[in-house]
Every structure is written in structure tokens, then in C-alpha cells.
Enzyme design. Structure first.
Site, short mmCIF file in Angstrom:
data_model
loop_
_atom_site.label_atom_id
_atom_site.label_comp_id
_atom_site.label_asym_id
_atom_site.label_seq_id
_atom_site.Cartn_x
_atom_site.Cartn_y
_atom_site.Cartn_z
N ASN A 1 -21.70 -4.75 -3.56
CA ASN A 1 -21.99 -5.26 -2.21
C ASN A 1 -20.87 -4.93 -1.23
OD1 ASN A 1 -20.29 -7.03 -3.62
ND2 ASN A 1 -20.79 -8.74 -2.29
N SER A 2 -19.81 -4.27 -1.68
CA SER A 2 -18.74 -3.86 -0.75
C SER A 2 -19.29 -2.78 0.17
CB SER A 2 -17.55 -3.30 -1.55
OG SER A 2 -17.93 -2.08 -2.16
N MET B 1 -9.89 -4.85 -6.80
CA MET B 1 -10.06 -6.11 -6.07
C MET B 1 -9.71 -7.34 -6.90
SD MET B 1 -10.81 -5.27 -3.01
CE MET B 1 -11.11 -6.85 -2.27
N ASN C 1 -15.17 4.30 4.09
CA ASN C 1 -16.09 3.89 3.01
C ASN C 1 -17.22 4.89 2.73
OD1 ASN C 1 -14.57 1.59 2.46
ND2 ASN C 1 -15.52 0.50 4.15
N ARG D 1 -23.12 -15.65 -7.91
CA ARG D 1 -22.88 -16.62 -6.85
C ARG D 1 -24.15 -17.47 -6.69
NH1 ARG D 1 -21.01 -12.54 -2.95
NH2 ARG D 1 -20.75 -11.43 -4.90
N PHE E 1 -9.45 7.89 -7.62
CA PHE E 1 -9.78 8.60 -6.38
C PHE E 1 -9.15 7.87 -5.20
CE2 PHE E 1 -12.24 9.24 -2.51
CZ PHE E 1 -12.14 10.62 -2.41
N TYR F 1 0.86 -1.19 0.00
CA TYR F 1 0.00 0.00 0.00
C TYR F 1 0.90 1.23 0.00
CZ TYR F 1 -4.35 2.49 0.99
OH TYR F 1 -5.46 3.31 0.91
N ARG G 1 -20.57 -9.83 -8.36
CA ARG G 1 -20.16 -11.12 -8.92
C ARG G 1 -21.28 -12.13 -8.71
NH1 ARG G 1 -14.23 -12.90 -7.21
NH2 ARG G 1 -14.86 -12.35 -5.08
N TYR H 1 -11.30 3.38 -7.98
CA TYR H 1 -10.83 3.61 -6.60
C TYR H 1 -10.34 2.34 -5.93
CZ TYR H 1 -15.36 1.77 -5.05
OH TYR H 1 -16.45 0.96 -4.83
P1 NDP Z 1 -15.32 -4.77 1.45
O1 NDP Z 1 -14.34 -5.59 2.23
O2 NDP Z 1 -16.53 -4.26 2.13
O3 NDP Z 1 -15.79 -5.62 0.18
C1 NDP Z 1 -14.90 -6.17 -0.71
C2 NDP Z 1 -15.54 -6.17 -2.09
O4 NDP Z 1 -14.61 -6.66 -3.06
C3 NDP Z 1 -16.78 -7.04 -2.20
O5 NDP Z 1 -17.70 -6.39 -3.03
C4 NDP Z 1 -16.23 -8.29 -2.89
O6 NDP Z 1 -17.21 -8.92 -3.64
C5 NDP Z 1 -15.22 -7.67 -3.81
N1 NDP Z 1 -14.18 -8.62 -4.23
C6 NDP Z 1 -13.33 -9.29 -3.44
N2 NDP Z 1 -12.49 -10.02 -4.20
C7 NDP Z 1 -12.83 -9.80 -5.48
C8 NDP Z 1 -12.34 -10.26 -6.74
N3 NDP Z 1 -11.32 -11.11 -6.81
N4 NDP Z 1 -12.95 -9.82 -7.87
C9 NDP Z 1 -13.96 -8.95 -7.80
N5 NDP Z 1 -14.48 -8.47 -6.65
C10 NDP Z 1 -13.90 -8.89 -5.51
O7 NDP Z 1 -14.50 -3.62 0.77
P2 NDP Z 1 -14.48 -2.05 0.94
O8 NDP Z 1 -15.78 -1.48 0.62
O9 NDP Z 1 -13.85 -1.70 2.23
O10 NDP Z 1 -13.46 -1.69 -0.23
C11 NDP Z 1 -13.79 -2.02 -1.58
C12 NDP Z 1 -12.64 -1.59 -2.48
O11 NDP Z 1 -12.54 -0.17 -2.43
C13 NDP Z 1 -11.27 -2.12 -2.06
O12 NDP Z 1 -10.52 -2.34 -3.23
C14 NDP Z 1 -10.68 -0.97 -1.29
O13 NDP Z 1 -9.28 -0.99 -1.27
C15 NDP Z 1 -11.22 0.18 -2.09
N6 NDP Z 1 -11.30 1.42 -1.33
C16 NDP Z 1 -10.63 2.47 -1.86
C17 NDP Z 1 -10.68 3.68 -1.25
C18 NDP Z 1 -9.95 4.81 -1.86
O14 NDP Z 1 -9.85 5.87 -1.23
N7 NDP Z 1 -9.46 4.67 -3.07
C19 NDP Z 1 -11.39 3.89 0.01
C20 NDP Z 1 -12.16 2.71 0.45
C21 NDP Z 1 -12.07 1.53 -0.21
P3 NDP Z 1 -17.59 -10.48 -3.46
O15 NDP Z 1 -18.67 -10.53 -2.44
O16 NDP Z 1 -18.00 -10.85 -4.82
O17 NDP Z 1 -16.31 -11.16 -3.01
#
Ligand code: NDP
Length: 371
Positions: free
Chosen positions: A189-190, A284, A163, A214, A306, A78, A212, A281
Site C-alpha cells: 500500500n506504499s 520500514m 516512487n 489492520r 536497489f 540517509y 500489514r 529497496y
Molecule cells: P509511503 O510513505 O507511501 O508508505 C510507507 C509504507 O511503509 C506503507 O506501506 C506502510 O504500511 C509501511 N510501513 C510503515 N511503517 C512500517 C513498519 N514499521 N513495518 C512495516 N511497514 C511499515 O512510502 P514510499 O512508497 O514513499 O516508500 C516505501 C519504502 O520504499 C520506504 O522505505 C522508502 O524509503 C523506500 N524507497 C526506496 C527507494 C529506493 O530507491 N531504494 C525509492 C523510493 C522509496 P502501513 O500502512 O502498514 O503503515
């Protein structure tokens, strides 16, 4: 001869009471001294809480989440590097405390501290603070005081600064969205995705939400619709002719929000309206975002990145306060609910396992440590 009148005796007593050199509070923290696989480099560390000084405050952490960026930070992947420091004068190793986000309560303030008092609930002023610990002492400027409220849970407050703030900024800062306009997002769903859905609903904006596929997709679709999602589609439906026609019928989005990357992120970009804005942003799927030239040349779509940490570094506390107050107000009025979450037990092994699991996907919501 030293003469103390009543007033100076009271002052001296206060100084002795407040500024002893040792604190009898023990801090338990999850720390690391090298980057690597979280379960291998993270370790439990206990040390005395640094003493209060006239300029510092002491806080007790109430709840801290485990976010994907926290995991990347422990891995050394990071861009924001945590401070490695001696946490205790008896230590001979410099440690970083894990975690960037959380809510804490003020338990003591130095006499010169202004604008923050015992009992206040605070979040960290900046990323990189180290929130997987029970207590901390630091200058008042390390913390931002939250408005007093009983109707917002510790989970909501602990997960507020990353978030919901990211969702808020992305919906406000890239294009003017009017009521009825569409936004499309993946990773819907994140925790960020859930925030986008709720803010958009509260502001009269419509959302197309990509997740995704499921086995229990209908349950997830239902959950997101309950939150306020206008449409939910799966990533394997995204490129189909039917989806293309449907989105044209609903209204092509002015804004796309991408936290996934790879093929589905490319497909999502194709659905934007001419002159649309596409904000990346997260990544994943750990796959690059490739873009057809036609989207830039003929549709004049603009692509941006962002990062909330950069926004926080380049804006003042007052601007952050306006955003946080508005989010808390929406929470108080029931327009913004807790993210889906699971509790992580505050013990070394459960937290290490939770951090390892943090970015594995198909999880059951945000993992939150309750202290
Ligand atoms: P969460 O932990 O709440 O959720 C993770 C998300 O990623 C779920 O939607 C999950 O979907 C998805 N995911 C996980 N693995 C994969 C994959 N291999 N392919 C596709 N989707 C995948 O995450 P956050 O809301 O905390 O964060 C989400 C993203 O946003 C992260 O990448 C985080 O780093 C980024 N972020 C960036 C910020 C910025 O300032 N730029 C600030 C906050 C977050 P599934 O259920 O399908 O696994």
C-alpha cells in the site's frame, strides 16, 4: 562617446530587465542547519530569490511530497547528504533545504539557456535538491523538462521521480517478466507498492501484495484491487501452510520486492520460484533481513538492493526521459492514477508535524505540500 543604435538599446534593455542583482521575489523555505528530530531542527527561513544570470533559470514550486527518505535525510540517517550552503548573503549560517522531489514551473530563463522555456513544468535532475521551498534559481542542468500535458495532475508530477520510477526500474531491470508471470511485494500500500501494482497491471504481470493487517483490512484490500492488484494478503497470513499452497496454485513469483525487512520479508523470500530475484529497496520495519541458507543453495535465489538515486547518477537524462515519458503516457491514458495523498498546509508548524509523522506507519497516504 558611447553610441547605441536601436538594436543595441533593445539588447541593453533586455539585460537590465533580466539581470538585476537583486530579485524582488521572496523565497519561503523549510530548512535545517543540523541533523536531528525533524520538528526540532526544521525551521522556516525567508530570503530573496537569487538573481537570474544568462545561464540560470528561475522556477516556482507547485507541489512537493514528504517521502520517508526526506525524513531520514533530516535525521542524518540517509546516505545522501544534502548541500549545506549560504542561501542569502545576509545569512551567517549554512542551511540545507528539506525535500528531494517536487514539480515546479519555469518563470524566467537566462539568454544563454537552451531547451527549457518559461511555462515548462520541470522535475529535479538529481536527488538532494531541496524542494520544500517556494522558488529556486539554478542552472538549467538542475532540472528536467516534462512533456506538456493538461491531463496529469500536479500531485502525479510531484510524486513521479521517486516512487513510480523505482517501481518501473525494479520491474524491468532484474528479471525478464512475461505476461502472466507473478511478482510478490510487501509494503504494497506504499506509494512504490501502488506504482508496482499499476505498472504490472498495465504490462500484463500479476501481483501478490502483502500488507500489514489492520482493523479495516477489507477497505485496504478493496482499494488495492481497484488499482489492479491480483491478490492481497496480510503479513500474518504470509507464513501459513494455506498461503504456501495458494501461491503454488497461482504461480510462484519470479521477482520479490521488499521495502519492509524483518520476519515478513524472510517469509516472502520463501515463496519465490527457483532462480527467483529478490530486491530490497527499503527497511520500514527497521529490522534486519535474515535469510535461510537453503534459499541460496537449493533454490538459487539471488538477492539484490536497489537505490533510485544511484540509478539516476549512473544513467543519462535521455534514459531517464524515456522512462518518464512512458510513465506520463500511462498516466494520460488513465492506467496510472494519483497515489493516495493528503494535503499538507504550507506553514511552518503543519509541515514540521507532517515530517515527524512521515514514517510512523498506518498513514492515510502520501503527504504533499501544495504551494
Ligand atoms: P509511503 O510513505 O507511501 O508508505 C510507507 C509504507 O511503509 C506503507 O506501506 C506502510 O504500511 C509501511 N510501513 C510503515 N511503517 C512500517 C513498519 N514499521 N513495518 C512495516 N511497514 C511499515 O512510502 P514510499 O512508497 O514513499 O516508500 C516505501 C519504502 O520504499 C520506504 O522505505 C522508502 O524509503 C523506500 N524507497 C526506496 C527507494 C529506493 O530507491 N531504494 C525509492 C523510493 C522509496 P502501513 O500502512 O502498514 O503503515
Amino acid at each position: 562617446m558611447v553610441f547605441f543604435n536601436t538594436k543595441s538599446t533593445i539588447i541593453l534593455n533586455r539585460i537590465i530587465r533580466a539581470y538585476t542583482t537583486t530579485s524582488n521575489i521572496t523565497v519561503d523555505a523549510l530548512v535545517y542547519s543540523n541533523y536531528g528530530k525533524p520538528s526540532e531542527v526544521l525551521k522556516w527561513h525567508s530570503y530573496p530569490l537569487p538573481a537570474l544570470t544568462p545561464e540560470t533559470v528561475q522556477v516556482k514550486f507547485l507541489a512537493s511530497p514528504i517521502n520517508p527518505a526526506d525524513v531520514n535525510q533530516v535525521q542524518g540517517a540517509y546516505p545522501l547528504k544534502p548541500p549545506f550552503q549560504l542561501l542569502n548573503e545576509k545569512d551567517d549560517i549554512k542551511y540545507a533545504v528539506g525535500g528531494n522531489e517536487g514539480v515546479a514551473q519555469v518563470i524566467a530563463t537566462g539568454d544563454k539557456v537552451k531547451g527549457i522555456k518559461v511555462g515548462d513544468q520541470v522535475i529535479m535532475a538529481k536527488a538532494g535538491y531541496g524542494t520544500w521551498r517556494t522558488y529556486a534559481t539554478g542552472p538549467a542542468s538542475d532540472f528536467q523538462v516534462l512533456p506538456m500535458t493538461d491531463s496529469v495532475s500536479n500531485i502525479q508530477l510531484a510524486t513521479l521521480s521517486v516512487n513510480p520510477c523505482t517501481a518501473y526500474r525494479m520491474l524491468k531491470d532484474f528479471v525478464k517478466l512475461n505476461k502472466g508471470d507473478y511478482v510478490i511485494q510487501n509494503g504494497a500500500n506504499s506509494a512504490v507498492g501502488q506504482s508496482v501494482i499499476q505498472l504490472a497491471k498495465a504490462w500484463g504481470i500479476k501481483t501478490i501484495n502483502v500488507v500489514r493487517n489492520r482493523p479495516d483490512i477489507d477497505a485496504l484490500r478493496n482499494e488495492l484491487e481497484q488499482l489492479g492488484a491480483t491478490h492481497v494478503i496480510t503479513d500474518d497470513e504470509l507464513g501459513s501452510f494455506e498461503t504456501k499452497s495458494l501461491i503454488k496454485e497461482w504461480g510462484q513469483p519470479k521477482l520479490g520486492l521488499n521495502c519492509v525487512g524483518g520476519k515478513s520479508a524472510t517469509e516472502m523470500a520463501r515463496h519465490l520460484s527457483a532462480n527467483g530475484q529478490y530486491v530490497t529497496y527499503g527497511a520500514m520495519a527497521r529490522a534486519p533481513l535474515s535469510l535461510p541458507a537453503s534459499l541460496l543453495i537449493f533454490k538459487n535465489i539471488s538477492f539484490h538492493g536497489f537505490w533510485m538515486s544511484r540509478w539516476t547518477d549512473t544513467h543519462n537524462m535521455e534514459e531517464r526521459k524515456i522512462m518518464i515519458d512512458e510513465l506520463i503516457d500511462l498516466m494520460k491514458r488513465g492506467h496510472f492514477v494519483e497515489p493516495k495523498w493528503t494535503q499538507v498546509e504550507w506553514k511552518e508548524e503543519p509541515v514540521k508535524a507532517a515530517v515527524d509523522q512521515g514514517i510512523q506507519g498506518y498513514g492515510s497516504g502520501k503527504q504533499v505540500i501544495l504551494f
